[in-house]
Enzyme design. Structure first.
Site, PDB file in Angstrom:
ATOM      1  CB  ALA A  39      13.304 -82.958  17.491  1.00  0.00           C
ATOM      2  N   GLY A  88      10.564 -84.573  21.789  1.00  0.00           N
ATOM      3  CA  GLY A  88      11.308 -83.503  22.456  1.00  0.00           C
ATOM      4  C   GLY A  88      10.399 -82.553  23.235  1.00  0.00           C
ATOM      5  CD  GLU A 115      13.197 -86.402  24.740  1.00  0.00           C
ATOM      6  OE1 GLU A 115      12.995 -85.873  23.629  1.00  0.00           O
ATOM      7  OE2 GLU A 115      14.108 -87.217  24.935  1.00  0.00           O
ATOM      8  CD  GLU A 171      11.201 -89.590  20.966  1.00  0.00           C
ATOM      9  OE1 GLU A 171      10.424 -90.408  21.498  1.00  0.00           O
ATOM     10  OE2 GLU A 171      11.383 -88.458  21.420  1.00  0.00           O
TER      11      GLU A 171
HETATM   12  N1  CAA Z   1       8.476 -81.605  13.205  1.00  0.00           N
HETATM   13  C1  CAA Z   1       8.247 -80.836  12.141  1.00  0.00           C
HETATM   14  N2  CAA Z   1       7.001 -80.487  11.728  1.00  0.00           N
HETATM   15  C2  CAA Z   1       5.975 -80.945  12.451  1.00  0.00           C
HETATM   16  C3  CAA Z   1       6.133 -81.758  13.589  1.00  0.00           C
HETATM   17  C4  CAA Z   1       7.462 -82.070  13.972  1.00  0.00           C
HETATM   18  N3  CAA Z   1       7.744 -82.801  15.075  1.00  0.00           N
HETATM   19  N4  CAA Z   1       4.925 -82.063  14.092  1.00  0.00           N
HETATM   20  C5  CAA Z   1       4.033 -81.461  13.293  1.00  0.00           C
HETATM   21  N5  CAA Z   1       4.658 -80.777  12.301  1.00  0.00           N
HETATM   22  C6  CAA Z   1       4.065 -79.993  11.220  1.00  0.00           C
HETATM   23  C7  CAA Z   1       3.473 -80.890  10.137  1.00  0.00           C
HETATM   24  O1  CAA Z   1       4.464 -81.332   9.270  1.00  0.00           O
HETATM   25  C8  CAA Z   1       2.472 -79.936   9.517  1.00  0.00           C
HETATM   26  O2  CAA Z   1       3.189 -79.047   8.682  1.00  0.00           O
HETATM   27  P1  CAA Z   1       2.693 -78.804   7.140  1.00  0.00           P
HETATM   28  O3  CAA Z   1       1.352 -78.161   7.297  1.00  0.00           O
HETATM   29  O4  CAA Z   1       3.754 -77.901   6.593  1.00  0.00           O
HETATM   30  O5  CAA Z   1       2.614 -80.154   6.519  1.00  0.00           O
HETATM   31  C9  CAA Z   1       1.974 -79.121  10.690  1.00  0.00           C
HETATM   32  O6  CAA Z   1       2.954 -79.238  11.720  1.00  0.00           O
HETATM   33  C10 CAA Z   1       0.659 -79.622  11.249  1.00  0.00           C
HETATM   34  O7  CAA Z   1       0.804 -80.995  11.559  1.00  0.00           O
HETATM   35  P2  CAA Z   1      -0.211 -82.132  11.036  1.00  0.00           P
HETATM   36  O8  CAA Z   1      -0.818 -81.719   9.750  1.00  0.00           O
HETATM   37  O9  CAA Z   1       0.523 -83.430  11.088  1.00  0.00           O
HETATM   38  O10 CAA Z   1      -1.318 -82.044  12.192  1.00  0.00           O
HETATM   39  P3  CAA Z   1      -2.263 -83.217  12.677  1.00  0.00           P
HETATM   40  O11 CAA Z   1      -3.244 -82.584  13.596  1.00  0.00           O
HETATM   41  O12 CAA Z   1      -2.790 -84.011  11.553  1.00  0.00           O
HETATM   42  O13 CAA Z   1      -1.309 -84.206  13.537  1.00  0.00           O
HETATM   43  C11 CAA Z   1       0.392 -84.741  15.148  1.00  0.00           C
HETATM   44  C12 CAA Z   1      -0.707 -83.759  14.715  1.00  0.00           C
HETATM   45  C13 CAA Z   1      -0.221 -86.061  15.616  1.00  0.00           C
HETATM   46  C14 CAA Z   1       1.110 -84.089  16.344  1.00  0.00           C
HETATM   47  C15 CAA Z   1       1.395 -84.994  13.985  1.00  0.00           C
HETATM   48  O14 CAA Z   1       1.777 -83.738  13.458  1.00  0.00           O
HETATM   49  C16 CAA Z   1       2.638 -85.739  14.388  1.00  0.00           C
HETATM   50  O15 CAA Z   1       2.618 -86.936  14.583  1.00  0.00           O
HETATM   51  N6  CAA Z   1       3.787 -85.000  14.507  1.00  0.00           N
HETATM   52  C17 CAA Z   1       5.069 -85.605  14.783  1.00  0.00           C
HETATM   53  C18 CAA Z   1       5.233 -85.938  16.245  1.00  0.00           C
HETATM   54  C19 CAA Z   1       6.566 -86.636  16.499  1.00  0.00           C
HETATM   55  O16 CAA Z   1       6.852 -87.695  15.979  1.00  0.00           O
HETATM   56  N7  CAA Z   1       7.401 -86.029  17.376  1.00  0.00           N
HETATM   57  C20 CAA Z   1       8.674 -86.583  17.753  1.00  0.00           C
HETATM   58  C21 CAA Z   1       9.775 -86.003  16.935  1.00  0.00           C
HETATM   59  S1  CAA Z   1      11.319 -86.832  17.169  1.00  0.00           S
HETATM   60  C22 CAA Z   1      11.955 -86.181  18.588  1.00  0.00           C
HETATM   61  O17 CAA Z   1      11.376 -85.311  19.219  1.00  0.00           O
HETATM   62  C23 CAA Z   1      13.285 -86.755  19.002  1.00  0.00           C
HETATM   63  C24 CAA Z   1      13.820 -86.289  20.282  1.00  0.00           C
HETATM   64  O18 CAA Z   1      13.823 -86.982  21.265  1.00  0.00           O
HETATM   65  C25 CAA Z   1      14.435 -84.992  20.427  1.00  0.00           C
END
Ligand code: CAA
Length: 262
Positions: free
Chosen positions: A68, A113, A116, A136
């Protein structure tokens, strides 16, 4: 079908291809993307005749869907989070109940998500650089788009609990070992070829029987229904089709059946 902002919706030969198209955000699902996906799924549900599958994937080669959109979490209170989860559940239930098989081509990160979304599809084909996790727990929440249920259904309670409690990310080999993915592919291109091969196999099967297999298997997980009874009804629905007559005739005449979906 109108032009979308966050997804690419494409009609291919005998299948639909949907790409989540927010590569700068690693294809994270904001609410607009959820709405567009829902519109496209609703469209397919009423326009699937002559189509034998749907492929859902992410734009680029780094991420399927990284979850998400966390940027939309700021200020998410108890009431808003109920709506947030409900929207996701509606979409993913709708995917799971599609009348034609939906394949997730997981081409990179499938997190939160994103994992999921892949779980709501019927089949998962993952590229070698795919990673899966339910992270999460690291945000102080739990999976909210059906992960606690579908991950447990697909890989079993012990492994699902381990992944959801630790937030650990697993690679595509481990996902294959866990039964989380059906097949591995080298890259996006190879993945799409594998999806097309699978869809080609389905093209030779009876569409009404395909729809009823999906429905009956889903019933296994529906606590409000008796799956055995539903199977009997679905079998009986299939047996009143001309495809059934054709299938039996083709067997007796020692030839391939020519199913019409009727
Ligand atoms: N939401 C919003 N933006 C996201 C994102 C997310 N889930 N995942 C990545 N991005 C964005 C980053 O913020 C970044 O944007 P900016 O350049 O504007 O800062 C861009 O995508 C590139 O990401 P990274 O610079 O972080 O890339 P990386 O290669 O260093 O890392 C990653 C990759 C490990 C996937 C890391 O981005 C990460 O941990 N992302 C979050 C993953 C996460 O926690 N997902 C679960 C969300 S909660 C959920 O989904 C609840 C549910 O059940 C519905």
């Amino acid at each position: 079908m109108k032009n979308f902002k966050n997804i690419i919706f494409d009609k291919r030969d005998n299948y639909y291809l949907i790409k989540v198209n927010r590569p700068k955000n690693l294809n994270a699902l904001n609410q607009d993307t959820i709405a567009e996906l829902k519109q496209s799924v609703d469209f397919i549900k009423t326009n699937y005749k002559g189509f034998f599958g749907v492929v859902i994937t992410g734009e680029g080669d780094k991420s399927f869907v990284a979850g998400a959109d966390i940027k939309e979490f700021t200020g998410l209170d108890k009431k808003a989070s109920l709506k947030f989860c409900k929207n996701g559940h509606e979409l993913f239930n709708s995917i799971e109940n599609m009348p034609i098989p939906v394949i997730a081509l997981v081409n990179g990160y499938a997190l939160g998500g994103g994992c999921e979304l892949a779980l709501s599809c019927h089949i998962r084909i993952a590229t070698k650089n795919a990673y899966f996790s339910q992270p999460e727990i690291n945000l102080g929440i739990i999976p909210g788009y059906g992960g606690t249920q579908r991950l447990t259904q697909i890989i079993g309670k012990s492994r699902a609990l381990e992944l959801m409690l630790t937030g650990e990310m697993i690679n595509s080999n481990k996902a294959l070992d866990y039964g989380l993915v059906n097949q591995l592919a080298n890259d996006n291109e190879d993945g799409l070829v594998k999806c097309e091969e699978f869809i080609k196999t389905l093209k030779r099967k009876a569409p009404i029987a395909i729809k009823n297999v999906i429905k009956s298997v889903n019933n296994f997980y529906d606590k409000s229904s008796n799956g055995f009874l539903e199977e009997i009804n679905s079998f009986s629905e299939c047996s009143s089709t001309s495809d059934f007559e054709e299938g039996v005739r083709a067997f007796i005449e020692k030839r391939c059946p020519d199913f019409k979906g009727e």
